[in-house]
Design an enzyme around this catalytic site. Structure first.
Site, PDB file in Angstrom:
ATOM      1  N   LYS A 175      -3.818   4.757   2.020  1.00  0.00           N
ATOM      2  CA  LYS A 175      -3.292   4.285   2.767  1.00  0.00           C
ATOM      3  C   LYS A 175      -3.597   4.661   4.616  1.00  0.00           C
ATOM      4  O   LYS A 175      -2.941   5.833   4.303  1.00  0.00           O
ATOM      5  CB  LYS A 175      -2.080   3.602   2.336  1.00  0.00           C
ATOM      6  CG  LYS A 175      -1.125   3.465   3.469  1.00  0.00           C
ATOM      7  CD  LYS A 175       0.080   3.120   2.762  1.00  0.00           C
ATOM      8  CE  LYS A 175       1.153   2.403   4.484  1.00  0.00           C
ATOM      9  NZ  LYS A 175       2.251   1.884   3.374  1.00  0.00           N
TER      10      LYS A 175
ATOM     11  N   ASP B 161       4.216   3.001  11.156  1.00  0.00           N
ATOM     12  CA  ASP B 161       4.403   2.731  10.297  1.00  0.00           C
ATOM     13  C   ASP B 161       6.073   2.204  10.948  1.00  0.00           C
ATOM     14  O   ASP B 161       6.884   2.750  10.170  1.00  0.00           O
ATOM     15  CB  ASP B 161       5.065   2.281   9.178  1.00  0.00           C
ATOM     16  CG  ASP B 161       5.750   1.032   7.915  1.00  0.00           C
ATOM     17  OD1 ASP B 161       5.522  -0.157   8.979  1.00  0.00           O
ATOM     18  OD2 ASP B 161       5.762   1.593   6.741  1.00  0.00           O
TER      19      ASP B 161
ATOM     20  N   LYS C 269      11.670  -1.035  10.870  1.00  0.00           N
ATOM     21  CA  LYS C 269      12.696   0.402  10.106  1.00  0.00           C
ATOM     22  C   LYS C 269      13.874   0.692  11.270  1.00  0.00           C
ATOM     23  O   LYS C 269      13.183   0.866  12.488  1.00  0.00           O
ATOM     24  CB  LYS C 269      12.097   1.483   9.925  1.00  0.00           C
ATOM     25  CG  LYS C 269      10.940   1.284   8.471  1.00  0.00           C
ATOM     26  CD  LYS C 269      10.350   2.523   8.616  1.00  0.00           C
ATOM     27  CE  LYS C 269       9.342   1.563   7.520  1.00  0.00           C
ATOM     28  NZ  LYS C 269       9.867   1.722   6.271  1.00  0.00           N
TER      29      LYS C 269
ATOM     30  N   ASP D  24       2.543   7.594   7.330  1.00  0.00           N
ATOM     31  CA  ASP D  24       2.702   6.518   6.530  1.00  0.00           C
ATOM     32  C   ASP D  24       0.504   6.403   6.307  1.00  0.00           C
ATOM     33  O   ASP D  24       0.137   5.376   6.107  1.00  0.00           O
ATOM     34  CB  ASP D  24       2.822   5.319   7.432  1.00  0.00           C
ATOM     35  CG  ASP D  24       2.852   4.937   6.144  1.00  0.00           C
ATOM     36  OD1 ASP D  24       3.422   5.162   4.944  1.00  0.00           O
ATOM     37  OD2 ASP D  24       3.454   3.415   6.755  1.00  0.00           O
TER      38      ASP D  24
ATOM     39  N   ASP E 114       7.223  -5.046   6.869  1.00  0.00           N
ATOM     40  CA  ASP E 114       6.983  -3.790   6.775  1.00  0.00           C
ATOM     41  C   ASP E 114       6.719  -3.426   4.927  1.00  0.00           C
ATOM     42  O   ASP E 114       6.723  -2.250   4.538  1.00  0.00           O
ATOM     43  CB  ASP E 114       8.874  -3.406   6.049  1.00  0.00           C
ATOM     44  CG  ASP E 114       9.002  -1.933   6.202  1.00  0.00           C
ATOM     45  OD1 ASP E 114       7.478  -0.908   7.174  1.00  0.00           O
ATOM     46  OD2 ASP E 114       9.605  -0.982   6.307  1.00  0.00           O
TER      47      ASP E 114
ATOM     48  N   GLU F 299       3.634  -3.355   4.376  1.00  0.00           N
ATOM     49  CA  GLU F 299       1.929  -3.597   4.881  1.00  0.00           C
ATOM     50  C   GLU F 299       0.357  -2.806   3.960  1.00  0.00           C
ATOM     51  O   GLU F 299       0.051  -2.803   4.702  1.00  0.00           O
ATOM     52  CB  GLU F 299       2.194  -3.264   6.710  1.00  0.00           C
ATOM     53  CG  GLU F 299       1.881  -1.806   6.594  1.00  0.00           C
ATOM     54  CD  GLU F 299       2.999  -0.922   6.189  1.00  0.00           C
ATOM     55  OE1 GLU F 299       4.503  -1.242   6.087  1.00  0.00           O
ATOM     56  OE2 GLU F 299       2.643   0.448   6.021  1.00  0.00           O
TER      57      GLU F 299
ATOM     58  N   ARG G 195      -0.208  -2.747   1.236  1.00  0.00           N
ATOM     59  CA  ARG G 195      -0.543  -2.814  -0.285  1.00  0.00           C
ATOM     60  C   ARG G 195      -1.709  -3.392   0.738  1.00  0.00           C
ATOM     61  O   ARG G 195      -2.428  -4.676   0.221  1.00  0.00           O
ATOM     62  CB  ARG G 195       0.859  -3.890  -0.189  1.00  0.00           C
ATOM     63  CG  ARG G 195       1.313  -4.747  -0.020  1.00  0.00           C
ATOM     64  CD  ARG G 195       2.332  -5.037  -1.141  1.00  0.00           C
ATOM     65  NE  ARG G 195       3.834  -4.162  -0.427  1.00  0.00           N
ATOM     66  CZ  ARG G 195       4.750  -4.183  -1.201  1.00  0.00           C
ATOM     67  NH1 ARG G 195       5.247  -5.052  -2.510  1.00  0.00           N
ATOM     68  NH2 ARG G 195       5.597  -2.982  -1.304  1.00  0.00           N
TER      69      ARG G 195
HETATM   70  N1  BES Z   1       5.738   3.754   4.473  1.00  0.00           N
HETATM   71  C1  BES Z   1       7.035   2.668   3.606  1.00  0.00           C
HETATM   72  C2  BES Z   1       7.324   3.361   2.188  1.00  0.00           C
HETATM   73  C3  BES Z   1       7.298   5.278   2.704  1.00  0.00           C
HETATM   74  C4  BES Z   1       9.112   4.790   2.726  1.00  0.00           C
HETATM   75  C5  BES Z   1       6.256   5.971   2.837  1.00  0.00           C
HETATM   76  C6  BES Z   1       9.519   6.089   2.639  1.00  0.00           C
HETATM   77  C7  BES Z   1       7.483   6.905   2.908  1.00  0.00           C
HETATM   78  C8  BES Z   1       8.240   7.148   2.669  1.00  0.00           C
HETATM   79  C9  BES Z   1       5.759   1.271   3.397  1.00  0.00           C
HETATM   80  O1  BES Z   1       5.162   0.279   4.103  1.00  0.00           O
HETATM   81  C10 BES Z   1       7.528   0.075   3.429  1.00  0.00           C
HETATM   82  O2  BES Z   1       8.095   0.183   4.432  1.00  0.00           O
HETATM   83  N2  BES Z   1       7.979  -0.188   1.897  1.00  0.00           N
HETATM   84  C11 BES Z   1       9.093  -0.941   1.948  1.00  0.00           C
HETATM   85  C12 BES Z   1       8.655  -1.627   0.932  1.00  0.00           C
HETATM   86  C13 BES Z   1       9.765  -3.123   1.352  1.00  0.00           C
HETATM   87  C14 BES Z   1      10.077  -3.791   2.741  1.00  0.00           C
HETATM   88  C15 BES Z   1       9.699  -3.888   0.292  1.00  0.00           C
HETATM   89  C16 BES Z   1      10.083   0.697   1.936  1.00  0.00           C
HETATM   90  O3  BES Z   1       9.608   1.022   0.672  1.00  0.00           O
HETATM   91  O4  BES Z   1      11.020   0.590   2.216  1.00  0.00           O
HETATM   92 ZN    ZN Z   2       4.174   1.753   5.141  1.00  0.00          ZN
HETATM   93 ZN    ZN Z   3       6.117  -0.345   6.009  1.00  0.00          ZN
END
Ligand code: BES
Ligand code: ZN
Ligand code: ZN
Length: 478
Positions: free
Chosen positions: A246, A251, A258, A269, A328, A330, A332
């Site tokens: 990824k 992000d 966020k 990210d 968010d 994104e 996947r």
């Molecule tokens: N990049 C984040 C995940 C992340 C969180 C990486 C903490 C490193 C440290 C990912 O893109 C994300 O935002 N995931 C969301 C998914 C949710 C919206 C289903 C999350 O984990 O909150």
């Molecule tokens: Zn992310």
């Molecule tokens: Zn994200």
């Protein structure tokens, strides 16, 4: 520079010598090191307990300016990680003291790899953006070893650690200096030096080839998306492993922006992408026998009038439609197009993706453990084993079939989040599984260990380069 030294201490003058010392029963050392350990242990304040440190200056009988003794605990409990920690501590201590070189006493060949790793990784400093460079890495680290020790071990371990440090550099770099085009160039420049085959698809080609899911994430950014393919294809290889990383250079969360506290570190990210690129570079240096592909989707997840909206429906490279319920989620979305493309174009025997995918993974396993998911238990076990060997630990989590229900959309083939009900990391992995068909596949979620707020003995604050040592260990065994 890192090198072996086997001449015996008596010959030249040594500036600094570091020795790992066990509490109670000693490690199997050469004669001179043994006598120094005895000398140190005569002092009441030093027993060799974990974390204890002692410096002796100009000890009699050896031409050494200072000897740093570092406790590593009981011999029965000694493992590779305690030796990495020891070597990292020794190097960091010398850096803090403003020294330039260090010699490390190595007990036996069995302990060597971990000591080299700790020393090499502990010597990493990221100060590119500081006007004043307070500390410099050591210029020379030598390892005191038996005369016939194989140089190959040193070369290979250093090659892998250089990979980890390349990944750390990429992660630590701020997002304003690694927008997708720049990030791609940084990877290409290094890959070229190792004679990897390189292919880059950029904005218009991605559009023509219908990478709809990948492009939907990039839509809000002024920087165009990229898909990088690095190919290490040695003669006579019988197997192909594809690694997919990824690469979200920042992000923001997109329109599902966020909040403060979760956004500042999102320059990390692209840690999966960094791990994959660095593994490919290392694979070439290691002369691995297996063909390794690095497939790296690169985007920036931003907000603008062009950004994808929650509720939008997009068509992925595979043809499946996806309702975007949260912009968010994104990672996947870019991974599935890269996975589908890699499987269609290259038909790998095994495909493994690595990503800072879910915050839920940090909740489940914390900062020192990645999650591994796989359609193949043997593959998952091999990854867990490599995690134990490298201390890039992985925990095997399940892919429950019935949880797939939660990814059903009222309007499209799938939605990109599972909604309420927890198990965020599992539903993310299940989402990916919809795009790999029958190919032997694993997914590694490194959201926890990719980036640390507080440094440890052989890694500073920020990017850890996690994944590189793990993958190298895994690929060596294939
Ligand atoms: N990049 C984040 C995940 C992340 C969180 C990486 C903490 C490193 C440290 C990912 O893109 C994300 O935002 N995931 C969301 C998914 C949710 C919206 C289903 C999350 O984990 O909150
Ligand atoms: Zn992310
Ligand atoms: Zn994200």
């Amino acid at each position: 520079m890192l090198q072996f030294k086997s001449k015996g201490l008596g010959k030249g003058k040594t500036e600094t010598l570091a020795i790992p010392v066990c509490e109670g029963k000693d490690l199997p050392f050469d004669k001179i090191t043994k006598s120094l350990v005895t000398m140190a242990k005569r002092l009441k304040e030093f027993k060799g307990e974990t974390g204890e440190e002692l410096i002796l200056y100009n000890p009699v009988g050896v031409k050494v300016n200072r000897v740093i003794f570092i406790g590593v605990g009981k011999l029965e409990k000694l493992n590779a990680e305690s030796l990495r920690v020891f070597a990292g501590k020794a190097v960091k201590k010398c850096i803090k003291m403003g020294l330039g070189e260090l010699l490390i006493s190595c007990p036996s060949e069995l302990h060597l790899e971990a000591i080299i790793e700790g020393a090499c990784l502990g010597n990493y400093i990221f100060d590119k953006y500081k006007s004043e460079k307070k500390y410099s890495p050591l210029k020379s680290i030598s390892f005191l070893v038996e005369p016939d020790t194989d140089e190959k071990l040193l070369e290979q371990t250093v090659a892998i650690c250089e990979g980890t440090m390349f990944a750390r550099d990429l992660v630590n770099m701020p997002s304003n200096d690694k927008k997708p085009e720049q990030f791609t160039n940084l990877i290409i420049d290094t890959a070229k030096k190792e004679h990897l085959q390189i292919k880059v698809l950029c904005g218009s080609e991605l559009k023509k080839k219908k990478f709809g899911s990948l492009l939907s994430v990039a839509a809000g950014s002024n920087s165009d998306a990229r898909l990088i393919v690095l190919d290490y294809n040695p003669k006579g290889s019988k197997k192909t492993v594809a690694l997919v990383g990824k690469g979200v250079t920042f992000d923001s969360g997109g329109i599902n922006l966020k909040p403060t506290g979760h956004i500042e570190d999102m320059k990390c990210d692209m840690s999966g992408a960094a791990a994959v690129a660095a593994t490919l570079v290392a694979a070439s240096k290691l002369d691995l026998k297996v063909r390794v592909l690095g497939v790296i989707p690169v985007v920036e997840n931003m907000i603008s009038g062009n950004a994808t909206r929650p509720g939008d429906i997009i068509t992925s490279y595979s043809g499946k439609t996806i309702e975007i319920l949260n912009t968010d989620a994104e990672g996947r979305l870019i991974l599935i197009d890269a996975l589908s493309y890699a499987i269609k174009e290259y038909k790998p025997d095994t495909i493994i993706d690595i990503a800072t995918l879910t915050g839920a993974c940090v909740v489940a396993l914390g900062m020192k453990m990645s999650a591994v998911f796989s359609s193949d238990d043997t593959l998952a076990q091999s990854i867990v084993k490599s995690g134990e060997k490298t201390d890039e630990r992985c925990w095997h989590l399940p892919l429950f079939d019935d949880y797939k229900e939660r990814l059903k959309s009222d309007f499209a083939d799938l939605k990109n989040i599972g909604g309420p009900g927890g198990a965020g990391s599992i539903t993310a992995a299940l989402f990916l599984s919809e795009f790999v068909g029958d190919t032997r596949w694993a997914h590694i979620d490194i959201a926890g260990p990719a980036y640390i707020e507080k440094g440890h003995d052989y890694c500073g604050v920020g990017g850890t380069g996690v994944g590189v040592r793990l993958f190298c260990n895994l690929l060596k065994g294939i």
